[in-house]
Design an enzyme around this catalytic site. Structure first.
Site: not given
Ligand SMILES: NC(=O)C1=CN([C@@H]2O[C@H](COP(=O)(O)OP(=O)(O)OC[C@H]3O[C@@H](n4cnc5c(N)ncnc54)[C@H](O)[C@@H]3O)[C@@H](O)[C@H]2O)C=CC1
Ligand SMILES: CCCCCC(=O)/C=C/[C@H]1[C@H](O)CC(=O)[C@@H]1CCCCCCC(=O)O
Length: 248
Positions: A4, A6, A8, A51, A125, A135, A138, A175
């Site tokens: 995800g 991380g 990139a 970890c 986020s 959520q 969250y 992701t």
């Molecule tokens: N994907 C999305 O739409 C959004 C993601 N985020 C935030 O970005 C961050 C990364 O999210 P993504 O890359 O989307 O998620 P992802 O699920 O693709 O990657 C998250 C990584 O964290 C690892 N992880 C989970 N629990 C863990 C633990 N206890 N110890 C160590 N590693 C652990 C997982 O194994 C995974 O590799 C998160 O904090 C998420 O809340 C924020 C806004 C939007």
């Molecule tokens: C489930 C993990 C993914 C979480 C993605 C995230 O953080 C989502 C946040 C949304 C929240 O749950 C409700 C929302 O509306 C959030 C997303 C909002 C995107 C806003 C973009 C605004 C813009 O384009 O101007």
């Protein structure tokens, strides 16, 4: 993170010749990430450390192993995040371990401890600005990450730590975490609101992880950015949240 956002970010860091410790709970994903990095950048430039970031001793050891391996630490990214099903675990991963990771980062980088300074980025986020019935916990953790990081940034300035502390808030990103919102295993009882969530995703659009990595690299390389909250959305791209100045 080995997948995800991380993954990139690791790619961008290594393209900029950083040496990187990838810390992740998921061993198979970590091993795959490490072998891809070895093929592209050579085996000496990265390590994978399995970890669980909620295990304080394991996280402490991961920081020490990284410093032992590379000699020093300059950048810490607290990125691990999970969804909603077990609300106490969600707080441990999304907030408690960000706090612990920040404190460990300061132990290894702060001038207060005789170290050379550095940069910490905590991943929040857009859920911290636009809450979602899907959520609630969250959302609470992501608010917490911003409050903690901004206050710590002020502490770093006042204390002369030499460590910049910033926050990155993406909107929806393509992701595996985003796919998890369809599953009861991840969302618990709030999975029943998934259609609403998908509607919001369709409305706001979904970002590519590489754009989040671009924002992260800006926070890392621009040493004027400190105590900032970067937002990344489809409509506005990379931009910063503005706050009222504090009254004195
Ligand atoms: N994907 C999305 O739409 C959004 C993601 N985020 C935030 O970005 C961050 C990364 O999210 P993504 O890359 O989307 O998620 P992802 O699920 O693709 O990657 C998250 C990584 O964290 C690892 N992880 C989970 N629990 C863990 C633990 N206890 N110890 C160590 N590693 C652990 C997982 O194994 C995974 O590799 C998160 O904090 C998420 O809340 C924020 C806004 C939007
Ligand atoms: C489930 C993990 C993914 C979480 C993605 C995230 O953080 C989502 C946040 C949304 C929240 O749950 C409700 C929302 O509306 C959030 C997303 C909002 C995107 C806003 C973009 C605004 C813009 O384009 O101007």
């Amino acid at each position: 993170g080995a997948q995800g956002i991380g993954r990139a970010v690791v790619q961008s860091l290594m393209q900029s010749r950083a040496q990187v410790a990838v810390v992740d709970l998921n061993r198979s994903c970590g091993d795959q990430c490490k072998s891809e990095l070895d093929s592209e950048f050579g085996a000496d430039c990265s390590i994978f450390l399995q970890c669980d970031v909620t295990d304080a001793d394991a996280l402490t050891a991961a920081f020490q192993t990284t410093v032992d391996r590379f000699g020093h630490l300059d950048i810490v990214i607290n990125n691990a995040g999970i969804n909603e099903k077990n609300w106490e675990k969600t707080i441990q991963v999304n907030l408690t371990s960000v706090i612990k990771g920040t404190y460990l980062g300061l132990e290894h980088m702060s001038k207060e401890y005789g170290k050379g300074g550095g940069s910490i980025i905590n991943v929040s986020s857009m859920a911290a600005f636009l809450h979602s019935p899907h959520q609630p916990v969250y959302t609470a953790t992501k608010h917490g990450v911003i409050g903690f990081s901004r206050a710590m940034a002020d502490a770093s300035s006042l204390g002369g730590y030499g460590v910049r502390i910033n926050v990155l808030c993406p909107a929806f990103v393509d992701t595996p975490l985003l796919l998890s919102v369809e599953h009861e295993d991840n969302m618990g009882k709030f999975v029943k609101f998934k259609d609403d969530f998908k509607k919001s995703m369709n409305h706001f659009g979904v970002l590519k992880p590489s754009l989040i990595a671009d924002g992260m690299m800006m926070l890392i390389t621009d040493d004027t950015i400190h105590g900032a909250v970067m937002k990344i959305t489809c409509s506005k791209g990379i931009h910063f949240h503005t706050y009222e100045p504090m009254s004195t």
